[in-house]
Design a protein around this motif. Structure first.
Motif, PDB file in Angstrom:
ATOM      1  N   UNK A   1       0.845  -1.190   0.000  1.00 29.85           N
ATOM      2  CA  UNK A   1       0.000   0.000   0.000  1.00 29.85           C
ATOM      3  C   UNK A   1       0.880   1.241   0.000  1.00 29.85           C
ATOM      4  N   UNK A   2       0.446   2.317  -0.667  1.00 28.71           N
ATOM      5  CA  UNK A   2       1.267   3.516  -0.682  1.00 28.71           C
ATOM      6  C   UNK A   2       1.314   4.197   0.690  1.00 28.71           C
ATOM      7  N   UNK A   3       2.373   4.922   0.877  1.00 32.09           N
ATOM      8  CA  UNK A   3       2.583   5.759   2.066  1.00 32.09           C
ATOM      9  C   UNK A   3       2.413   5.011   3.369  1.00 32.09           C
ATOM     10  N   UNK A   4       3.008   3.820   3.435  1.00 37.58           N
ATOM     11  CA  UNK A   4       3.100   3.120   4.719  1.00 37.58           C
ATOM     12  C   UNK A   4       4.199   3.785   5.529  1.00 37.58           C
ATOM     13  N   UNK A   5       3.949   4.119   6.778  1.00 38.52           N
ATOM     14  CA  UNK A   5       4.984   4.736   7.611  1.00 38.52           C
ATOM     15  C   UNK A   5       6.012   3.688   8.028  1.00 38.52           C
ATOM     16  N   UNK A   6       7.201   4.113   8.286  1.00 39.40           N
ATOM     17  CA  UNK A   6       8.223   3.163   8.758  1.00 39.40           C
ATOM     18  C   UNK A   6       7.740   2.465  10.008  1.00 39.40           C
ATOM     19  N   UNK A   7       7.909   1.149  10.037  1.00 46.59           N
ATOM     20  CA  UNK A   7       7.525   0.382  11.208  1.00 46.59           C
ATOM     21  C   UNK A   7       6.067  -0.015  11.202  1.00 46.59           C
ATOM     22  N   UNK A   8       5.258   0.490  10.280  1.00 54.79           N
ATOM     23  CA  UNK A   8       3.836   0.168  10.260  1.00 54.79           C
ATOM     24  C   UNK A   8       3.639  -1.290   9.859  1.00 54.79           C
ATOM     25  N   UNK A   9       4.444  -1.741   8.872  1.00 56.47           N
ATOM     26  CA  UNK A   9       4.343  -3.120   8.404  1.00 56.47           C
ATOM     27  C   UNK A   9       5.761  -3.649   8.287  1.00 56.47           C
ATOM     28  N   UNK A  10       6.086  -4.715   9.034  1.00 55.32           N
ATOM     29  CA  UNK A  10       7.470  -5.155   9.075  1.00 55.32           C
ATOM     30  C   UNK A  10       7.936  -5.732   7.743  1.00 55.32           C
ATOM     31  N   UNK A  11       7.034  -6.009   6.823  1.00 50.81           N
ATOM     32  CA  UNK A  11       7.450  -6.442   5.491  1.00 50.81           C
ATOM     33  C   UNK A  11       8.134  -5.295   4.755  1.00 50.81           C
ATOM     34  N   UNK A  12       7.771  -4.064   5.090  1.00 48.76           N
ATOM     35  CA  UNK A  12       8.416  -2.870   4.521  1.00 48.76           C
ATOM     36  C   UNK A  12       8.884  -1.990   5.673  1.00 48.76           C
ATOM     37  N   UNK A  13      10.038  -2.355   6.275  1.00 52.53           N
ATOM     38  CA  UNK A  13      10.405  -1.731   7.555  1.00 52.53           C
ATOM     39  C   UNK A  13      10.562  -0.225   7.475  1.00 52.53           C
ATOM     40  N   UNK A  14      10.965   0.302   6.337  1.00 49.26           N
ATOM     41  CA  UNK A  14      11.150   1.748   6.242  1.00 49.26           C
ATOM     42  C   UNK A  14       9.974   2.419   5.529  1.00 49.26           C
ATOM     43  N   UNK A  15       8.894   1.650   5.331  1.00 45.09           N
ATOM     44  CA  UNK A  15       7.709   2.228   4.734  1.00 45.09           C
ATOM     45  C   UNK A  15       7.732   2.208   3.223  1.00 45.09           C
ATOM     46  N   UNK A  16       6.710   2.804   2.623  1.00 36.56           N
ATOM     47  CA  UNK A  16       6.607   2.865   1.162  1.00 36.56           C
ATOM     48  C   UNK A  16       6.336   4.301   0.763  1.00 36.56           C
ATOM     49  N   UNK A  17       6.548   4.567  -0.533  1.00 36.94           N
ATOM     50  CA  UNK A  17       6.318   5.924  -1.008  1.00 36.94           C
ATOM     51  C   UNK A  17       4.910   6.055  -1.587  1.00 36.94           C
ATOM     52  N   UNK A  18       4.672   7.130  -2.279  1.00 36.55           N
ATOM     53  CA  UNK A  18       3.316   7.418  -2.759  1.00 36.55           C
ATOM     54  C   UNK A  18       2.839   6.397  -3.787  1.00 36.55           C
ATOM     55  N   UNK A  19       3.786   5.669  -4.446  1.00 37.11           N
ATOM     56  CA  UNK A  19       3.412   4.663  -5.417  1.00 37.11           C
ATOM     57  C   UNK A  19       3.385   3.271  -4.800  1.00 37.11           C
ATOM     58  N   UNK A  20       3.665   3.183  -3.481  1.00 32.52           N
ATOM     59  CA  UNK A  20       3.703   1.886  -2.831  1.00 32.52           C
ATOM     60  C   UNK A  20       4.987   1.131  -3.069  1.00 32.52           C
ATOM     61  N   UNK A  21       6.085   1.866  -3.430  1.00 33.83           N
ATOM     62  CA  UNK A  21       7.388   1.210  -3.626  1.00 33.83           C
ATOM     63  C   UNK A  21       8.127   1.156  -2.294  1.00 33.83           C
ATOM     64  N   UNK A  22       8.835   0.044  -2.075  1.00 29.50           N
ATOM     65  CA  UNK A  22       9.526  -0.152  -0.802  1.00 29.50           C
ATOM     66  C   UNK A  22      10.694   0.819  -0.664  1.00 29.50           C
ATOM     67  N   UNK A  23      10.730   1.598   0.424  1.00 28.76           N
ATOM     68  CA  UNK A  23      11.776   2.606   0.603  1.00 28.76           C
ATOM     69  C   UNK A  23      13.133   1.987   0.923  1.00 28.76           C
ATOM     70  N   UNK A  24      13.136   0.868   1.678  1.00 31.62           N
ATOM     71  CA  UNK A  24      14.412   0.239   2.027  1.00 31.62           C
ATOM     72  C   UNK A  24      15.137  -0.194   0.749  1.00 31.62           C
ATOM     73  N   UNK A  25      14.418  -0.828  -0.151  1.00 34.05           N
ATOM     74  CA  UNK A  25      15.022  -1.254  -1.415  1.00 34.05           C
ATOM     75  C   UNK A  25      15.540  -0.047  -2.182  1.00 34.05           C
ATOM     76  N   UNK A  26      14.743   1.035  -2.171  1.00 32.07           N
ATOM     77  CA  UNK A  26      15.155   2.260  -2.860  1.00 32.07           C
ATOM     78  C   UNK A  26      16.420   2.860  -2.274  1.00 32.07           C
ATOM     79  N   UNK A  27      16.498   2.877  -0.923  1.00 30.47           N
ATOM     80  CA  UNK A  27      17.667   3.460  -0.272  1.00 30.47           C
ATOM     81  C   UNK A  27      18.925   2.652  -0.567  1.00 30.47           C
TER      82      UNK A  27
END
Lengths: 331, 292
Positions: free
Chosen positions: B60-86
């Motif tokens: 889901x887009x704009x998940x905050x960091x820590x909201x869902x441990x599958x995406x620990x650093x959250x997601x952006x407006x398109x629902x892309x994983x921020x950890x992978x991006x970083x």
């Protein structure tokens, strides 16, 4: 034919104040295996003469305005750059006053010797390193093999000078120019380095041009001596006879100034009155005339020519002290 | 220093510790080294922890960091994983920073060495060219260069390299001017060394330490420039860099500041690491400061 023959060498520096005639008509010759000392005060043109032989004068902002430097028959001043480089370090090598500044601070001693060897010899890296060990043995470097890896700043002054001599001797030159090689060393080390140079010279049959202002070093080391004043040789000859009976009043003044132990206690130290003339405006006659106790009006008319005084002695003076009969007046 | 140091010190650094130990003893260099190790570790280990395509919409887009441990650093407006991006951004930043600096150091050293060694007309021409580059604002020039050619990692690297060399050229020239007149260079000449050899074996190795120290700072600057280019949309469209993420998140800055904040922190940490390291290197490589 002498190994090196300098004829009428003139080396000038153009400055804003005018032309500085640092070397103004030097004549000098060195036979194979002979040691000739070039003495004079600071600014008399000793080092400039030496640098002119290897044509290192353009880098210092000067130019060789005239004369000939015949090394083994070829005029160094007419060589193209490639032939000149083939002579530098190979047939004529040079050692400097301050080894710490004359050695590359970021290369080990071994690398610098190997580099010097491989510039002129077709020799492999391994063989060159073996030769470097031999060279360090030759200059009596303690534990030579370990010293190969050492950097200049980790060696003592004497060891640095030995390393620099090893680099200079790498290609077994016919002529070694030593520019005040012991001035930066303490007295004990100085004696060791002079002994070493004398011994190596005999062993390798190499000639040496020794530049110094230390008359003690000259007496111990040189066969012949040439006294330089204001860019000219004023007197030259075999060391013993020249020191015993200097013909030129300047040489005599220099020798008197160092013979202070012969003076009665409490007496004034002898000195040469006046100052070295400006190299920008040399007097028309003898450059020493204004300070000379024996000067006559003839001395100001034109420069004195070099005249033979017997026993291989030469002097450029109108009123020389011609024999020991006249006696030395200690001050 | 203890009181024993009152006895005459040896003339040179004969008993000084090695470069690495001196660096470790320097507080800013040590901190810089630790931070850089963290960033490098992140770039190396990251792909194993968060594999996958940074462009892929995974949640889901704009998940905050820590909201869902599958995406620990959250997601952006398109629902892309921020950890992978970083992680992707770290690799891009380091690569571009290093290669661009290598280019800048090479051009700068070449210009500075030739100008400083030969002086006169050569120096005048080379330094006028250097000044030409110095008078143009570097970032504007980089933007123009990337815009004229197609934005890609290669053009970004080239553009950053081309705008970053003048400072190195000035530094190398100053070094050469001093070193050229040193006695060991004259001594090497008396050995019959040719000019190129003189430059390469005698002068250059002595001129390099400050260049190395400065290049660390150039890397930091190159990383910032790359981020700025990507932020403006002038980065490689196929590569996710820290600047790209910040650029993409800027419209949601009020609702989801972490999208810009996390890559921003990454840039700050990386640039700080290189700056501290460069400063430490400068001190450690400067023989006059070794006894402080």
């Amino acid at each position: 034919m002498p190994l090196l023959e300098i004829r009428g060498l003139q080396t000038w520096f153009e400055t804003r104040a005018g032309t500085v005639k640092a070397v103004n008509g030097v004549d000098l010759s060195i036979e194979r295996g002979e040691t000739v000392a070039l003495v004079g005060e600071s600014g008399s043109g000793k080092s400039v003469t030496a640098y002119s032989v290897l044509r290192l004068i353009e880098a210092a902002g000067g130019r060789i305005a005239g004369g000939e430097v015949l090394f083994d028959g070829t005029d160094m001043l007419r060589l193209d750059l490639a032939s000149l480089r083939a002579v530098r370090g190979n047939r004529i090598a040079m050692i400097f006053q301050e080894p710490l500044s004359a050695l590359n601070p970021v290369q080990s001693i071994g690398t610098q010797i190997v580099e010097a060897l491989r510039l002129h010899r077709d020799i492999g890296l391994r063989a060159a390193r073996e030769r470097a060990v031999e060279l360090l043995e030759l200059v009596r470097m303690p534990s030579p093999r370990e010293r190969l890896e050492e950097y200049p700043h980790r060696l003592s002054g004497g060891m640095r000078q030995r390393a620099m001599i090893a680099i200079a001797l790498a290609c077994e030159p016919d002529l070694l120019i030593a520019d005040e090689p012991t001035t930066a060393l303490d007295v004990t080390t100085q004696a060791q380095i002079l002994d070493l140079l004398r011994e190596l010279q005999g062993r390798l049959g190499m000639a040496m041009l020794l530049i110094t202002h230390d008359l003690g070093v000259v007496a111990e080391t040189a066969d012949r001596v040439a006294v330089l004043y204001a860019g000219r040789v004023v007197e030259q000859g075999p060391v013993e006879t020249l020191f015993d009976a200097p013909a030129h009043p300047y040489t005599r003044g220099l020798l008197d100034a160092v013979r202070i132990e012969e003076l009665p206690p409490g007496s004034r130290l002898p000195e040469i009155p006046g100052m070295v003339p400006s190299l920008l405006a040399l007097p028309p006659g003898c450059a020493f005339a204004p300070r000379c106790p024996r000067a006559t009006p003839a001395c100001d008319a034109g420069p004195p020519a070099m005249r033979a005084g017997g026993e291989g002695r030469l002097h450029a003076c109108f009123n020389p002290w011609l024999s020991t009969v006249e006696g030395r007046v200690p001050a | 220093m203890s009181g024993i140091a009152l006895t005459a010190a040896p003339p040179a650094a004969s008993d000084s510790p090695g470069l690495l130990r001196r660096l470790a003893g320097n507080r800013s260099a040590a901190l810089g080294g630790v931070l850089l190790a963290l960033v490098l570790g992140f770039a190396v280990v990251g792909p194993l922890l968060w594999p996958g395509d940074p462009w892929e919409m995974v949640a889901a887009p704009m998940l905050w960091p820590g909201e869902d441990m599958a995406n620990p650093l959250g997601t952006d407006v398109m629902g892309r994983d921020l950890a992978t991006g970083l992680v992707s951004g770290a690799r891009v930043s380091l690569l571009i920073g290093l290669v661009a600096t290598l280019i800048a150091a090479t051009i700068g050293t070449l210009f500075g060495a030739l100008g400083g060694f030969y002086g006169g007309r050569t120096d005048a021409v080379l330094m006028r060219v250097t000044e030409l580059f110095q008078t143009v604002p570097t970032f504007v020039l980089a933007v123009v260069l990337v815009a004229v050619f197609r934005p890609s990692v290669t053009t970004a690297v080239l553009a950053i390299g081309i705008v970053s060399w003048p400072a190195t050229a000035r530094l190398v020239r100053a070094q050469f001017l001093v070193l050229r007149d040193r006695e060991f260079v004259l001594a090497a000449e008396t050995l019959g060394m040719s000019t190129p050899r003189l430059i390469l074996t005698q002068i250059l190795p002595n001129a390099l330490p400050p260049v190395i120290a400065m290049s660390t700072l150039t890397i930091a600057h190159a990383i910032q420039t790359e981020a700025a280019l990507s932020f403006l949309g002038l980065g490689d469209p196929n590569v996710m860099s820290w600047g790209t993420i910040i650029g993409g998140g800027r419209e949601q800055l009020t609702e989801a500041w972490y999208v810009c904040g996390l890559p921003g922190i990454a840039i700050i940490v990386t640039v700080l690491a290189f700056n501290l390291l460069g400063e430490g290197l400068n001190d450690a490589l400067n023989p006059h400061l070794q006894r402080r």
